[in-house]
Design a protein around this motif. Structure first.
Motif, PDB file in Angstrom:
ATOM      1  N   GLU A 379       0.894  -1.168  -0.100  1.00  0.00           N
ATOM      2  CA  GLU A 379      -0.233   0.216   0.082  1.00  0.00           C
ATOM      3  C   GLU A 379       0.911   1.223   0.000  1.00  0.00           C
ATOM      4  O   GLU A 379       1.868   1.333   0.890  1.00  0.00           O
ATOM      5  N   ILE A 398      -4.411  15.393   5.179  1.00  0.00           N
ATOM      6  CA  ILE A 398      -5.316  15.127   4.180  1.00  0.00           C
ATOM      7  C   ILE A 398      -6.769  15.792   4.455  1.00  0.00           C
ATOM      8  O   ILE A 398      -7.187  16.203   3.637  1.00  0.00           O
ATOM      9  N   ILE A 439      -7.680   6.701  -2.261  1.00  0.00           N
ATOM     10  CA  ILE A 439      -8.437   7.648  -3.073  1.00  0.00           C
ATOM     11  C   ILE A 439      -9.532   8.348  -2.326  1.00  0.00           C
ATOM     12  O   ILE A 439     -10.211   7.709  -1.723  1.00  0.00           O
ATOM     13  N   SER A 440      -9.479   9.745  -2.376  1.00  0.00           N
ATOM     14  CA  SER A 440     -10.245  10.306  -1.527  1.00  0.00           C
ATOM     15  C   SER A 440     -11.698  10.714  -2.309  1.00  0.00           C
ATOM     16  O   SER A 440     -11.683  10.529  -3.465  1.00  0.00           O
ATOM     17  N   GLU A 470      -8.107   1.942  -3.118  1.00  0.00           N
ATOM     18  CA  GLU A 470      -8.740   2.021  -1.775  1.00  0.00           C
ATOM     19  C   GLU A 470      -9.861   3.096  -1.593  1.00  0.00           C
ATOM     20  O   GLU A 470      -9.391   4.334  -1.547  1.00  0.00           O
ATOM     21  N   ASP A 500     -11.759   0.044   2.206  1.00  0.00           N
ATOM     22  CA  ASP A 500     -10.852   0.433   3.158  1.00  0.00           C
ATOM     23  C   ASP A 500     -11.632   0.856   4.449  1.00  0.00           C
ATOM     24  O   ASP A 500     -12.637   1.340   4.414  1.00  0.00           O
ATOM     25  N   GLY A 558      -3.435  -3.185  10.125  1.00  0.00           N
ATOM     26  CA  GLY A 558      -2.991  -2.602  11.607  1.00  0.00           C
ATOM     27  C   GLY A 558      -2.537  -3.777  12.472  1.00  0.00           C
ATOM     28  O   GLY A 558      -2.810  -3.684  13.637  1.00  0.00           O
TER      29      GLY A 558
HETATM   30  P1  C2E Z   1      -5.388   3.648   5.744  1.00  0.00           P
HETATM   31  O1  C2E Z   1      -5.506   3.832   4.286  1.00  0.00           O
HETATM   32  O2  C2E Z   1      -6.279   2.866   6.369  1.00  0.00           O
HETATM   33  O3  C2E Z   1      -3.891   3.403   5.979  1.00  0.00           O
HETATM   34  C1  C2E Z   1      -3.292   2.501   7.185  1.00  0.00           C
HETATM   35  C2  C2E Z   1      -2.718   3.328   8.226  1.00  0.00           C
HETATM   36  O4  C2E Z   1      -2.519   2.592   9.222  1.00  0.00           O
HETATM   37  C3  C2E Z   1      -1.646   4.153   7.671  1.00  0.00           C
HETATM   38  O5  C2E Z   1      -1.309   5.233   8.556  1.00  0.00           O
HETATM   39  C4  C2E Z   1      -0.587   2.995   8.345  1.00  0.00           C
HETATM   40  O6  C2E Z   1       0.695   3.714   8.709  1.00  0.00           O
HETATM   41  C5  C2E Z   1      -0.894   2.616   9.565  1.00  0.00           C
HETATM   42  N1  C2E Z   1      -0.595   1.261  10.139  1.00  0.00           N
HETATM   43  C6  C2E Z   1      -0.126   0.264   9.231  1.00  0.00           C
HETATM   44  N2  C2E Z   1       0.036  -0.598  10.027  1.00  0.00           N
HETATM   45  C7  C2E Z   1       0.002  -0.276  11.340  1.00  0.00           C
HETATM   46  C8  C2E Z   1      -0.085  -1.012  12.637  1.00  0.00           C
HETATM   47  O7  C2E Z   1       0.343  -2.055  12.805  1.00  0.00           O
HETATM   48  N3  C2E Z   1      -0.349  -0.288  13.778  1.00  0.00           N
HETATM   49  C9  C2E Z   1      -0.936   1.160  13.759  1.00  0.00           C
HETATM   50  N4  C2E Z   1      -1.296   1.543  14.677  1.00  0.00           N
HETATM   51  N5  C2E Z   1      -1.175   1.607  12.565  1.00  0.00           N
HETATM   52  C10 C2E Z   1      -0.785   0.855  11.319  1.00  0.00           C
HETATM   53  P2  C2E Z   1      -1.043   6.522   7.910  1.00  0.00           P
HETATM   54  O8  C2E Z   1       0.046   6.396   6.891  1.00  0.00           O
HETATM   55  O9  C2E Z   1      -0.754   7.458   8.882  1.00  0.00           O
HETATM   56  O10 C2E Z   1      -2.505   6.936   6.827  1.00  0.00           O
HETATM   57  C11 C2E Z   1      -3.591   7.253   7.606  1.00  0.00           C
HETATM   58  C12 C2E Z   1      -4.552   7.282   6.529  1.00  0.00           C
HETATM   59  O11 C2E Z   1      -4.220   8.493   5.585  1.00  0.00           O
HETATM   60  C13 C2E Z   1      -4.582   6.253   5.781  1.00  0.00           C
HETATM   61  O12 C2E Z   1      -5.253   5.468   6.409  1.00  0.00           O
HETATM   62  C14 C2E Z   1      -5.519   6.512   4.580  1.00  0.00           C
HETATM   63  O13 C2E Z   1      -6.766   7.102   4.883  1.00  0.00           O
HETATM   64  C15 C2E Z   1      -4.857   8.216   4.563  1.00  0.00           C
HETATM   65  N6  C2E Z   1      -3.991   8.390   3.565  1.00  0.00           N
HETATM   66  C16 C2E Z   1      -2.656   7.728   3.538  1.00  0.00           C
HETATM   67  N7  C2E Z   1      -2.111   8.189   2.214  1.00  0.00           N
HETATM   68  C17 C2E Z   1      -2.867   8.747   1.350  1.00  0.00           C
HETATM   69  C18 C2E Z   1      -2.945   9.020   0.182  1.00  0.00           C
HETATM   70  O14 C2E Z   1      -2.198   8.993  -0.743  1.00  0.00           O
HETATM   71  N8  C2E Z   1      -4.225   9.699  -0.448  1.00  0.00           N
HETATM   72  C19 C2E Z   1      -5.660   9.822   0.484  1.00  0.00           C
HETATM   73  N9  C2E Z   1      -6.661  10.084  -0.174  1.00  0.00           N
HETATM   74  N10 C2E Z   1      -5.263   9.301   1.595  1.00  0.00           N
HETATM   75  C20 C2E Z   1      -4.420   8.932   2.156  1.00  0.00           C
END
Ligand code: C2E
Ligand code: MG
Ligand code: MG
Length: 603
Positions: A379, A398, A439-440, A470, A500, A558
C-alpha cells in the motif's frame, strides 16, 4: 405467475434442497411445517406452505423481513430473487438457491432456535458461533415453535456492528479526558449551526476560551492535577451555558462554546461575564485551592466571517487580544485585529506550494499472507516532508487538503508516483507487485478520474491489474448511481477495487452486492487486541464470512502482534498488513526489506 402471492407468508430460507436444487424427499414437509406458525390468525403460513409444496400453481413465496415487508422471492425450483426495493417489482439480484446453500455446511445447517425474548445481538452471536452458515440466509424461530422473524447474517452483522460503531463514534467525536465534544465534532456542529442560522436569519457565536497560565499549573502540580483542573473548568463552563449551546475541547487548555440562535451580539458578552464570574470560586484539588482564570474571545457568524471554518481563528485572535489586555477577561473580534497566523491557514498555504516544491513522498507498506511467508502487494501511503515541521503524517494534512480541494492535486501526485515507482521496480527486475493507492472522495468524483487513471497506466506501462484503489465506505454511500458508474468505468480498465476501513462506516451493506468490489480491508479498530476482545473477533469473523459469501478477498489492517495474526488466521482471513510484518517504508528501505527477506533474514 399463476397465483397471487399470499400475503403474510413466510419463506424459511434454510431450505432443505438437494444438490440439483429440488426439495429433499425425506425432509421437506415435516421440517418446513415444524418451523412455521400463523403470523396472523387469518393467514396460515402452514396452508401457504402446503399449497406451495403440492400445488404447481403457486409459483413463489415472498421472503419477508422483520417488519413483514417482502424483500425477495423464492421460486419453487431454484432461485432466490432479491427485490431492489421492498415491495418492488424490480428484481436486482438472482441467485441459485443451490449456490447459496449447497456447501456441505449448509446441508447440515440446523435452524437457529432461540428462546422467546432473545435479543437480536444474542442471536447474532449464536449465528457467528455456529460458523456463520446463516450468513447469507437464516431465520429465527422460538423454542416454542412460534415464528419470531426472518433475518439474514448481513442484517445481524449490521446490528452487532452498530454497537461498535457507537463506540467508535464516541471516540471520534468526544474528548476522552472531559467527555465533551472534540474539535472534529465542533466543526461539524458549527457547519450545521451556520446553515441553520442562514435559514432563520440568526447569528452564531463562537467563544474561544483559554485557561490562563495553565502550563504553570501543570508543571508545578503535575499532570493529574492539571487534568482535574480541566475537568472542573469544563463543569463550570457547562453550568454557564444554555441547553442548546455546545461546549467543546479543542486541545490542551483551549475550549470553545458554540452559541446557536443568537439574536443580539451582546449575548456573547453576557455569557463571557458569567463564565469569568463562575471561575472566581477556588477549585479544590487535594492539598490546594486554586483560583483559575480564563481569557475569552468571541466571533460572530456571519458578521465577522461568512466562512464557518475561519470563524474559529477569528475567535482565537480575539482571545489573544484578551490575553494581551491582561488576561481574565473578554474581547470580541474586531476587523483589523492582528492575526496570530492561525496554524491551519498557514498550513493550507504551505500545502498549496508543496506539490510544486516536491515535498511529498510515498512510503510503502507490504501486505502479506497471514503467516508472513508470501508478499502479496504494497500500500502506498503519502507523507509530507514539510521544510519546517518535518515529516507530517497524512491524518494531519489530508483532511485539510480535502476541505480546500487541494486533495485532487495531491491524489494525482500519489497515483502518478506510485505507478512510477512500480515501473522502476519492474525495470529493475523486482517481481510484479500489486500497488494499492488511497483515493479520497473528491478525487474519485472528478469526472475525468477514470481517464486520468487510464493515462497514467499507459504512461508507465503498468498492467491495470497491478493497481488497486482503496475507497472508504463514505465514498461509496453518497450518490450511489454516479459512484456505480465510475466504479464500472474504473473496473473496465482492469483496476482492482478495495473498501478501506471496512466496518467503521456502513449503514447498509446492500451496496456490496451492487458494486464491483474485489476486496474488503478490515479496519484496524477491529484487529486491535482481537485475541482478548470477543466483539472484535465476532465482527472480524462476520466480515470474513460476508466476504466469502460475496467471493471477495479480505485484508486485515494494523496487525501489530503475533496474537492478533493467530486469531485472524484461525478465522480464515488470508491477507495481513501491519507493524508486525513491516512499517510503511521509504522506497529504498522497502527494497532493503525485500532483499533481506529473500536472503532469509526477515520474518
Ligand atoms: P489507511 O489507508 O487505512 O492506512 C493505514 C494506516 O495504518 C497507515 O497510516 C499506516 O501507517 C497505519 N498502520 C499500518 N500498520 C499499522 C499497525 O500495525 N499499527 C498502527 N497503529 N497503524 C498501522 P498513515 O500512513 O498515517 O495513513 C493514515 C490514513 O491517511 C490512511 O489510512 C489513509 O486513509 C490516509 N492516506 C494515506 N495516504 C493517502 C493518500 O495517498 N491519499 C489519500 N486520499 N489518503 C491517504
Ligand atoms: Mg488504505
Ligand atoms: Mg484503513
Amino acid at each position: 405467475m399463476t397465483a397471487s402471492i399470499p400475503t403474510g407468508a413466510v419463506a424459511l430460507v434454510n431450505l432443505p434442497l438437494s444438490a440439483d436444487g429440488h426439495w429433499k424427499e425425506k425432509t421437506t414437509v415435516r421440517q418446513l411445517l415444524r418451523l412455521v406458525e400463523p403470523l396472523q390468525p387469518d393467514v396460515s403460513c402452514q396452508c401457504v406452505l402446503d399449497r406451495f409444496l403440492v400445488e404447481g400453481s403457486v409459483y413463489a413465496l415472498p421472503l419477508v423481513d422483520e417488519a413483514q415487508r417482502p424483500v425477495a422471492l423464492i421460486d419453487r425450483t431454484a432461485f432466490i430473487e432479491f427485490f431492489s426495493h421492498r415491495f418492488s417489482r424490480d428484481i436486482f439480484g438472482r441467485r441459485r438457491i443451490s449456490d447459496l446453500l449447497l456447501c456441505d455446511q449448509y446441508d447440515q445447517a440446523e435452524p437457529l432456535v432461540v428462546e422467546e425474548g432473545c435479543a437480536v445481538e444474542d442471536a447474532a452471536q449464536m449465528i457467528i458461533s455456529a460458523g456463520m452458515q446463516h450468513m447469507v440466509s437464516g431465520f429465527i424461530i422460538s423454542s416454542q415453535g412460534r415464528y419470531l422473524g426472518v433475518a439474514n447474517g448481513r442484517d445481524l452483522l449490521n446490528i452487532i456492528t452498530q454497537r461498535k460503531q457507537a463506540e467508535l463514534h464516541y471516540l471520534a467525536h468526544y474528548d476522552a479526558l472531559t467527555g465533551i465534544p472534540n474539535r472534529a465534532y465542533l466543526a461539524d456542529r458549527l457547519e450545521r449551526a451556520c446553515r441553520e442560522a442562514d435559514r432563520r436569519g440568526h447569528l452564531v457565536a463562537l467563544l474561544f476560551i483559554d485557561v490562563d497560565r495553565f502550563k504553570q499549573i501543570n508543571d508545578s502540580l503535575g499532570h493529574s492535577a492539571g487534568d482535574e483542573v480541566l475537568r472542573r473548568v469544563v463543569g463550570r463552563l457547562r453550568s454557564c451555558v444554555r441547553e442548546v449551546d455546545t461546549v467543546a475541547r479543542l486541545a490542551g487548555d483551549e475550549f470553545v462554546i458554540l452559541m446557536e440562535g443568537v439574536s443580539d451580539p451582546a449575548q456573547t458578552g453576557v455569557l463571557a461575564e458569567r463564565i469569568v464570574a463562575s471561575m472566581r470560586e477556588p477549585i479544590d484539588i487535594p492539598g490546594h485551592a486554586l483560583v483559575v482564570t480564563v481569557s475569552i474571545g468571541s466571533a460572530l457568524y456571519p458578521s465577522d466571517s461568512t466562512v464557518a471554518s475561519s470563524l474559529l481563528s477569528k475567535a482565537d485572535v480575539a482571545m489573544y487580544e484578551a490575553k494581551i489586555a491582561g488576561r481574565n477577561g473578554f474581547c470580541s473580534y474586531q476587523e483589523g485585529m492582528a492575526s496570530q497566523g492561525s496554524a491551519s491557514v498557514s498550513l493550507e498555504n504551505d500545502l498549496r506550494r508543496a506539490i510544486e516544491r516536491n515535498e511529498f513522498e510515498l512510503h510503502f507498506q507490504p501486505q502479506l499472507s497471514m503467516d508472513g511467508r508470501q508478499l502479496l502487494g504494497v500500500e502506498a501511503l503519502v507523507r509530507w516532508r514539510h521544510p519546517g515541521r518535518g515529516l507530517v503524517p497524512p491524518m494531519q494534512f489530508i483532511p485539510l487538503a480535502e476541505e480546500s480541494g487541494l486533495i485532487v492535486g495531491v491524489g494525482e501526485w500519489v497515483v502518478q508516483h506510485a505507478l512510477a515507482q512500480a515501473r522502476a521496480w519492474l525495470d529493475r527486475g523486482f517481481p510484479a507487485l500489486p500497488v494499492s493507492v488511497n483515493i479520497s472522495a473528491l478525487q474519485f468524483r472528478q469526472p475525468a478520474f477514470p481517464a486520468f487513471l487510464a493515462d497514467q497506466l499507459a504512461r508507465y506501462d503498468i498492467p491495470a491489474g497491478l493497481l488497486e484503489l482503496e475507497l472508504t465506505e463514505s465514498v461509496l454511500m453518497k450518490d450511489q448511481d454516479a459512484v456505480l458508474n465510475t466504479l464500472n468505468r474504473v473496473k473496465a480498465l482492469g483496476v482492482r477495487l478495495a473498501i478501506d476501513d471496512f466496518g467503521t462506516g456502513f449503514s447498509s451493506l446492500s451496496y456490496l452486492r451492487r458494486f464491483p468490489i474485489d476486496r474488503l480491508k478490515i479496519d484496524q479498530s477491529f484487529v486491535r487486541g482481537i485475541e482478548s476482545t470477543p466483539v472484535n473477533e465476532s465482527i472480524a469473523t462476520a466480515i470474513v464470512a460476508l466476504a466469502r459469501s460475496l467471493m471477495l478477498e479480505v485484508v486485515a489492517e494494523g496487525i501489530e502482534s503475533k496474537e492478533e495474526a493467530v486469531v485472524l488466521e484461525r478465522i480464515q482471513c488470508q491477507v495481513g498488513q501491519g507493524y508486525l510484518y513491516a512499517r510503511p517504508l521509504e522506497a529504498g528501505a522497502f527494497e532493503a526489506w525485500l532483499q533481506a527477506r529473500s536472503a532469509g533474514s526477515a520474518p
